[in-house]
Each structure stands twice: as structure tokens, then as C-alpha cells.
Design an enzyme around this catalytic site. Sequence first.
Site, PDB file in Angstrom:
ATOM      1  CE  LYS B  80     -76.333 -25.880  43.003  1.00 56.79           C
ATOM      2  NZ  LYS B  80     -75.370 -27.081  43.774  1.00 56.79           N
ATOM      3  CB  CYS B 169     -72.274 -27.047  29.908  1.00 58.29           C
ATOM      4  SG  CYS B 169     -74.118 -26.124  29.781  1.00 58.29           S
ATOM      5  CG  MET B 170     -76.546 -28.422  28.336  1.00 60.27           C
ATOM      6  SD  MET B 170     -75.921 -29.716  29.082  1.00 60.27           S
ATOM      7  CE  MET B 170     -77.439 -31.051  28.056  1.00 60.27           C
ATOM      8  CG  MET B 336     -70.844 -30.614  32.929  1.00 60.76           C
ATOM      9  SD  MET B 336     -71.427 -30.540  30.988  1.00 60.76           S
ATOM     10  CE  MET B 336     -72.920 -30.108  31.684  1.00 60.76           C
ATOM     11  N   GLY B 373     -76.977 -28.387  33.204  1.00 59.56           N
ATOM     12  CA  GLY B 373     -76.427 -28.014  34.149  1.00 59.56           C
ATOM     13  C   GLY B 373     -77.323 -26.579  34.291  1.00 59.56           C
ATOM     14  CD  GLN B 374     -74.994 -21.945  31.539  1.00 55.99           C
ATOM     15  OE1 GLN B 374     -75.086 -21.151  32.096  1.00 55.99           O
ATOM     16  NE2 GLN B 374     -75.007 -23.028  30.497  1.00 55.99           N
TER      17      GLN B 374
END
Lengths: 176, 750, 82
Positions: B80, B169-170, B336, B373-374
Site C-alpha cells: 500500500k 477502533c481504539m 481490532m 489501525g490509523q
Amino acid sequence: MIQSLTSIFSKITKSKTYLRPPGAVPEDEFISRCIKCSKCAQVCSYNSIKILHLNAGKDFGTPVIEAKDIPCYLCMECPRICPSGALDNALVDKEKVRMGLAVIDESKCLPFLGVICRSCYDECPIHRVAIVLEDELLPRIDAETCTGCGICESVCPAEEIAITIKPLSQLADKRK
Amino acid sequence: MALTRREFLKNSAASAAAAAIGVSLFANQSVFASETVWHKSVCRYCGVGCGVMLGVEGGKPVAVKGDTKNTINKGLLCVKGFYLHKVITGKDRLLKPLIRKNDKLVEASWDEAMELVAAKFKESIEANGPDSVAFYGSGQAETEETYVANKLFKGHIGTNNMEGNPRLCMASAVGGYLTTFGADEPVGSYDDLDHAEMFFLIGSNTAESHPVLYDRLVARKKANPSTKIVAIDPRKTPTNKIIDLHLQVKPGYDLAVMHAIAKVLIEEGYTDEKFISDSVNFSNGKEPITYEEYKTFLKKFTPEYASEQAGIPAEDIVKAAKLFGQTSRVVSMWTMGVNQRIAGVWLNNLIHNLHLLTGKLGKPGSDSLSLTGQPNACGGVREGGGLCHLLPAHRKVAKEAHRQQIADIWNVPVTNIQPKPGKHTMAMFDAISKGEIKNLYVMCTNPAHSLPNLNKYLQGMKDCFMVVAESFHPTETSKIADVVLPAAFWGEKEGVYGCTERRSQYMPKALKPQGEARWDADILIDLAKRLGHGKNFEHFKSAEDIWNEYLKCTKGKDMDLTGAPYSRLKEVRGLRWPVPSVDHPGTTHRFVEGDPLFPKDKAEGRRMYFYGKPDGKAVIFARPDKGPAEPVDAEYPIAMMTGRVLEHFHTSTMTGQVPQLVRAVPKPYVEVHPDDAKKIGLTDRGMAKVITRRGELELMVKLSDRPLPGNVFLPWHWPEKLSNLLTNDVFDPGSKEPEYKVCACKVEKA
Amino acid sequence: MFIASMIIKVNPEKADDLLESLKIFENITTYGLHKDDNIIVVVEAESIEDVEKLSKRLLTEFNEIKGVFPTYVTSDDADGMK
């Protein structure tokens, strides 16, 4: 030397070598056996099998697979339906298919450039066998088990596709 | 100068010849060598925080390569990141503002669009009060952008309806860190990965979701072959390639396993009793309990009981526990699979429990490390305070002192900031559906794709006045917006991202924004001015101005970034807080000697002092075990799991711009075990209908032994088949994070 | 226009001289001597036949050349490969 040079050039430029459907007998025999009935293409639910157009000359009407567009998903429907024996009717195990051999061009393949990519490895239907990862990073082809289905070629995200199928006919001298 | 096509072909031809004799022709010579300018930056995708170099030539992005000097990835990238430059010029880049006229989005001038937004917000605030508007931000926005939004909404408009997608998510990881250690974010850092002798993965498909960290595990195992990796995961994932023991639990039934491991650790004598008496308290979640009471609580959780709950062999649980106990240095990692659960916070606590019982924490090679995740969930939203109950730098709206400190920095009366938390994400979208919130400003995220149980929330989003600031259009959210504002993308703006390991890294502006796109902070400052709050935003002439004001908020806090001004961040590959002064190197381990905030006097010889807790002691929790909110039953007999693939990110607004990535994983699918497929009559690459109580989807079937029989798996990336039409919007009562990871479904032949 | 790459196997002692000689050909680009006896060249020609002719010429005119091995051929216009 000159003779072989010419023949190599003709192989990679003039007369195209085609990836034939699973179970195809050797190319010369295939051409003489195939009755151009298109049954294999009709039974292919993925539209993997295409029929060559007129401009293909003597190969017109015979079935081919363009792996980079739609590869063979090894459903094994076409070999048994072939009426002429151009495809081996007895072939039922997808593991036994040998349409060609995947070849990796390391100058284009992302992991060889230091980029984590496992698309071919993850999608290979002979999973974790026909393509293995050296150091969990570099893909290597196992020539003994690769079916030549071309799924790897269809998913390769390299800028220029780095894994391609060499059709059986090109490999005639390398493996049976 | 770029190569001509002819030269390129000649080089390719020569390379092919070279490859044939095993020679590399152009190894030291970049194709773009001559005039490409390389800018040191940070990857735009996940939370690992890889250093990347963005190559610019003639004002255009031409390549991205790994930053070899960045110690996180040492030059390595995932597929990516390798194509990140192509996203900047992607086909769906939005170049002009759009406003809805006669139910169609049409191009408008910036002035017209911003006047409309300001008028609508003013009107609603005046008529219905400040809580009738809301902001929904992102863990992908810069810290500076989130800071400006926070200041505008909480400090000037006066609403705490200010949230961000890290809630989805967190939030459970935050809850876990806060309740156990009294302070958010990890104790250790990535440095521990290079010293660990065991990795304990739970609910983390590291190989696909954090590929560069996975490579570090591979490297660690190669350097030290006795390194053990144990995974708890309901699905076989590509990560399985390197693990030694897989506890393939039933989805949602792993809490009992964690307790059973704790029980074995105690019974087999693997605990660090001195550490426990020095640095640990016990609690049942309501009140303190004793160590003995905790042991009594664990009685029920025999390996046999957990085995029955989770559907795994009891001896594997014992084996995992013994490995954890015997190995001196253990790093646990999760994502997650732990956080997006109805008992997400509890499960986080139970992971920390194992490290506290054994004292495997706060020393090289041991940590309880939540993976993010981010790219800026930690930096912008957790640290920046971009959630409805927070203020910048780990402060809470409910605390008067905190409100006062921030009001002073923001130059507003403290009464501007409401003491009551605003609506958390799920409550916010619920209030939008009910018409209680009338205006919503969405920045850098795609809730119409990413919220669970979408059928319940889509209509509300259509009905409210929704502004979407976004680099790409159409997304599921921009499609239904009333105003879409073209936002500058990565590389077109400068700012700071803070990754998983408390590291803040600087990103330069290397390009002019495409079209008329503008930097999100600039858009928000424009809105502030139009709403009459200009005077406290006027001094923000650059990202650095915003960062400097934010640094004031962090001074003296546990996440002190005072020593990380732009001038320093531009030179180094990030700094890990606390970094209280410009000559401080940053902190690899918190709560121990070496942490600048470690209070030696209070610690009185204790190895660890958790200064976020009043007595410096972390908490081991006796949490009840709890299965999924929606267990399988006769009508919906299959457990549905969701997740991601290596080649795509989130809602694929970015990866969808890169043809090579689309080619690799082009369309949505459902992973079904061959045994289930046989029973249902599904074939590989045929179609199946997946039905939950909330919706149904027709999906291509991928036969795979990755899920166990009785489970199916759906990646969630594609807009054309929204897996979130099926997911459950029930959420963890503590963290308010929804249970995306598991619900009940039935599968039919389509 | 066709672009073909070839490995020219040469007598190692004469390799440097040969490398110089090959630079005289306008449609040949050399890419150095590798592993003692391999010269990499790229040939540009109007047709495949011309590429072949050139290979023949190299083999017959230079005694130092032991073999010419084509490795890659492409065309610099989109449909030249027909």
C-alpha cells in the site's frame, strides 16, 4: 547457433504461444486434435477460456486463457467435457494440472524491491506449496507443483506484472 | 529529467539481460536519479508509522520509497505504502467544492460553499443551541487539524459533540490502558520487539494489518530461532505462517481463556510476587479486592472450563500459559479482534493482567502493546483530545481544572467549555437519526461506509445538513452530503502524525494541493471566522503555529511534547513522549527509571511506579467472562467475522485509487470453510447470500480453511457491498466501541 | 521500432577491446562487461529480421564472440508486437 537464435526470436515475437485450458495435450497434438467446438469455453463459468479470432491464423477457433485478465480457477469442468481428447478427459484433480509454469521476474517483483507484498502467495490455489515465501518475504515457485493456472499473474500488483505463466508449449523441453 | 519511453524500454531490456546472468544493472541508480527531490515523511496508512520518502519531480509526485533511516521500518514498505504517490493524483480526487442543489451535488465556489456552511451552523446554533451541531473527525487527520476542530467546537461553538473514528477502533484500548495503568498508551515501545523472546498475539492479523511489524517479528525469529509466537485468533490468518501455537477460539469467547492462562501462571508459580506487592492492586471493577479474592475468582476458570467456552483443547491453554510464564521477555500485541468487542475494555484489562502478574512490563523485551489501525489515532485524537469527553493532552472535560487550563490557552471563558461529555460516536449518529443533531461536519472519514448496522443510520445522515471535507469523491458519505469540501491530501500539507509507540513524526508539504483543495485546518479556521470566532484563530498562519499552541497544552502532562518543536521534528525520525525538553531523547519505557516523569521519591525503591494512579499501583481486574452480544442460534447458526486484507485500507477511498491494488483484490467476498460450503451447496467463486438480523448481502464465495466450520469472514473494504449493513451496532458500555468483529448470520446459496 | 537485449559471450582476454568495438554500432547500446565474459547490449532495429541480421553479423565478423544470446525483445510503439 544462428538457427537457435532465429527460433528463439520467432518464439517470443512472431508465433505466439498460448496458454491452453487445463488438461491440454502437447501443443502440436492439441492443434491437430482440437475440433474447435468451443464446448470448453461454454462450460467455463468464469469466462477464463476465450476462443481465438480469425487473425490468429492456423490457431483460429482454438481455446486459450489470458491469465492476466481472467486466469483458470481450476474448477476442472472443461477437461471432462472435451469431445476430442485435446483436453485430457481423465484429468480431475486440480493438483495434477500442468498448463504452464509461473515465472517471477525479480527485477519487477515488489518483495525483491523491499516492498511487502504477498498477493500471489495468498491467492495461489495450491496454497503454501506451489508458491512459497523465502524468509516470509520473497516468493519462489515450486516447479513440481505449480499448475500454471495463472491466478498469480491475474492478481500481481507490481507496476508491470512480475509473475507470468510460461505456457506448457514453451516449456516442452523443460518439463513434461 | 524523466526517462523517455525509449530509454526506459532500453533499460528494461538491458535489465532482463542482466537478470539472465544474475547481475543487477541499475541497483545504485534510481530511474529518477537526476532531479527527483525526496521529502522525509510518514506513511498515510496504518498506525505503524513507517518512514517514507516522497519523491517529487517538476511539482508532481513520482514515487515513494521507504526511509532507510527510520528505525520503525528501516526502509521497508508494504504494497500500500509503495503506491502512496499514486493516491495523490488518484482518479477520484475532488478538485472543487460541491453543494447540493435540487438534490444534486454541483460545483460551487469556495465562498459560496463556506457561506452556506456557516449560515446553516449559525442558524441551528441560534435556534436549537450548540448541541444541535456536531463534528466527526478522524485518526487520519493531522494533530493540528484535530486541534483546530477541537478548539472551534468545544471552546467556541460550545458543544462537546466532537468525536472521531478512533472511537470505532481504539476506544477499548484507551479504556484498558486508563483503567489498568491510569494513563493512556503503551508502557514500552517497538524497541521491545527486538528483544522479546515470545510474542503473544491476540485478535491481530499482524501479517496483513501491520505488515512491517510482522516483518520485524520474522526478523526477530530468524535472529533468535527459539523465539516463540502464540496467537489467539478465531481465524487462521497469514500470520499463522510464523506462529508456534494457535488457539483458534470460537469468535467472541476468549475472555475465559485469558483468565485460565492467569490461573495457570499463578498455580505454576510463574508470578513475580515482589512486583505484585510493590506495584499492583486488585479490583473486581467495582471495588478493590485482595490478591486472595482474585485467586478465588479465578477458581472457576480452569483450562477445562475455558476449553469448553472457547472450543479449543485445554492442554493448548496450559501450553500457552507455561510459555508465557517460562519466557523471560514477552510482548503482547492486539488490534481490532480485541477492541471491537462488547467486552473490549475488559479483554484489554485481561491482557495487561498477564504482564502485571509476571512483572513482564517496563523492561526491554516485555510490553503490553496495543497496535493502532490509523496513522494518527494516537497522536491526533487520543492525545489531542478529539473525543467527546476529552480535552487536549490527556485532559477530561469533566474536570474543572482541565477546562480552566485549556480555556486559558484558547483564550475563552471557562464557561464556554461544557463540563458534561458530548455524545459519543454511536450516540451522535443515533441523535442525528432522531433529528436531535441537525448539522454534522465530517472531516477525513467515511461513516456512511464504516458505521456498524448502517441501515439504521444512513437515513439520518441524508436528512441532516452534512458537510464532508474529503480528498476523494464519491465516497459513501460524500455522496449523501449537502456540501463536499475538497481537502488537501497527504503530501500537500504539513503536520504531525503520532503512531502506536507514542512517537510523533513530522510530515512536510511537498506539493501544491490538487485543484482548489485546501488544508483541513485552513477550512476550519475559515469556518471559525465566518461564525464570528476569528480572533482566537487569526494567529494560526501555519501548521507550526497550531503545533506550538498544542505544545503548550502538553507541557507538564504525562504526554509532554515540549521538546518536540517543528525545528527538531524536521531533523529526527520522530520523538517518543514524554520528551519534556529539546535536549531530551524521548522515552522508550514509561513508569520506570529513565522516564523523566518517574517520581523516585514516591517510588521508594519500587521498579515501576504508575504515576497515573494515586498510589502508583496498576490494577489487575477480575472481570467476568462475557461472550458476544449476539451468539449464534438455530435461526442464525453461523458466526460472522469481519476484517481486512493487506492490499486495501479501511473504506478503500485511497487504495481504490491505485489500479495495481484493485487488481490484487478487486472485489468483495465472503470466506467460507469448505465443509460449510458443502452443506449449504456453495462453490468456490459462486455467490452466497449472507443474512443477519440487520441486513443481507450477496457475495462471491471464497472457499478457505481460514475460518473454522461454523464461521465466515468478510473483509469490509468495498463500497459496492457494505459489510456494515450486516454488522451489529451494540457497543462496549465502557468504551462505546461497537462489536464489529462478531455477530450471528445465516448463509444461503444465492 | 524493436528493442532487443542480448548477452554476448566473449573471449575474456579480448573483452575490453570488443566492448569498444561494439560502441561503433549506432544502433547498439552497451551495458558493460559482467562476470568476466558477458557483454550486455541493447539493439534497436526496424524489424525483428534486422535484429537477427545484426546478430549474425556480429557472430561472423568478430572472432572474439563465442555466442549471442537474445534475452528480451519489445517494441516501443503500442501495437508493434502484432
